[in-house]
Design a protein around this motif. Structure first.
Motif, PDB file in Angstrom:
ATOM      1  N   LYS A 294     -46.685 -37.126 -60.722  1.00 10.86           N
ATOM      2  CA  LYS A 294     -46.151 -35.766 -60.950  1.00 10.86           C
ATOM      3  C   LYS A 294     -47.418 -34.883 -60.260  1.00 10.86           C
ATOM      4  N   SER A 295     -48.544 -35.167 -60.152  1.00  8.82           N
ATOM      5  CA  SER A 295     -49.517 -34.444 -59.517  1.00  8.82           C
ATOM      6  C   SER A 295     -49.416 -34.245 -58.346  1.00  8.82           C
ATOM      7  N   ILE A 296     -48.814 -35.602 -57.638  1.00 10.78           N
ATOM      8  CA  ILE A 296     -48.753 -35.386 -56.157  1.00 10.78           C
ATOM      9  C   ILE A 296     -47.380 -34.528 -56.070  1.00 10.78           C
ATOM     10  N   SER A 297     -46.473 -34.560 -56.687  1.00 15.75           N
ATOM     11  CA  SER A 297     -45.366 -33.695 -56.527  1.00 15.75           C
ATOM     12  C   SER A 297     -45.802 -32.177 -56.522  1.00 15.75           C
ATOM     13  N   GLN A 298     -46.614 -32.016 -57.771  1.00 10.75           N
ATOM     14  CA  GLN A 298     -46.835 -30.624 -57.856  1.00 10.75           C
ATOM     15  C   GLN A 298     -47.881 -30.105 -56.618  1.00 10.75           C
ATOM     16  N   LEU A 299     -48.630 -31.063 -56.229  1.00 10.32           N
ATOM     17  CA  LEU A 299     -49.565 -30.459 -55.084  1.00 10.32           C
ATOM     18  C   LEU A 299     -48.835 -30.426 -53.880  1.00 10.32           C
ATOM     19  N   ASP A 300     -47.576 -31.180 -53.659  1.00 12.45           N
ATOM     20  CA  ASP A 300     -46.899 -30.999 -52.456  1.00 12.45           C
ATOM     21  C   ASP A 300     -46.184 -29.582 -52.486  1.00 12.45           C
TER      22      ASP A 300
ATOM     23  N   THR B 239     -45.355 -23.929 -50.871  1.00 11.81           N
ATOM     24  CA  THR B 239     -44.914 -22.603 -50.968  1.00 11.81           C
ATOM     25  C   THR B 239     -46.066 -21.755 -50.589  1.00 11.81           C
ATOM     26  N   THR B 240     -47.407 -22.144 -50.465  1.00 15.66           N
ATOM     27  CA  THR B 240     -48.714 -21.537 -50.295  1.00 15.66           C
ATOM     28  C   THR B 240     -48.867 -21.535 -48.548  1.00 15.66           C
ATOM     29  N   LYS B 241     -48.351 -22.906 -47.884  1.00 14.40           N
ATOM     30  CA  LYS B 241     -48.420 -23.012 -46.556  1.00 14.40           C
ATOM     31  C   LYS B 241     -49.920 -23.227 -46.455  1.00 14.40           C
TER      32      LYS B 241
ATOM     33  N   ILE C 143     -56.455 -26.861 -51.045  1.00 16.18           N
ATOM     34  CA  ILE C 143     -56.283 -26.590 -52.304  1.00 16.18           C
ATOM     35  C   ILE C 143     -57.042 -27.220 -53.545  1.00 16.18           C
ATOM     36  N   LEU C 144     -57.021 -28.537 -53.033  1.00 18.28           N
ATOM     37  CA  LEU C 144     -58.047 -29.411 -53.848  1.00 18.28           C
ATOM     38  C   LEU C 144     -59.357 -29.063 -53.902  1.00 18.28           C
TER      39      LEU C 144
END
Length: 114
Positions: A70-76, A81-83, A89-90
């Protein structure tokens, strides 16, 4: 090979004994480009975020973390979206979390331990 090549030129210097902690601290300082005993100055958030630019001279280290699917998909999704690179991001999220007060950090951690 002649016998003069076997002649001892100069006695070797004796090595000083160094503790493991001192050795590791010196190695970390060397990796960060610091001299022995030099302390890193405190940074403002703006200076820190400026240092997040890959074109800057900021030193980066590779790290491996285990994340949930879930965390990986959210981060992806955030990265798409933000490019913005996932690692950036992390770094931003870690810095934002670090700037929070201890109580706020505990509140966030207690919410996320579902």
């Amino acid at each position: 090979m002649s016998l003069t090549d076997l002649k001892r030129k100069k006695p070797k210097d004796t090595l000083q004994k160094v503790s493991v902690d001192d050795f590791i601290e010196d190695a970390n300082n060397y990796a960060l480009g610091k001299t022995a005993g030099q302390i890193a100055p405190s940074q403002t958030t703006a200076q820190f975020l400026k240092g997040l630019d890959k074109k800057s001279t900021k030193i980066y280290r590779h790290a491996t973390f285990t994340l949930t699917e879930k965390s990986i998909s959210q981060l992806d999704e955030i990265a798409k979206t933000t490019k913005v690179a996932k690692s950036k991001i992390l770094r931003v999220l870690i810095d934002e979390f670090y700037q929070q007060h201890d109580n706020d950090q505990l509140t966030i951690l207690s919410k996320s331990s579902r």
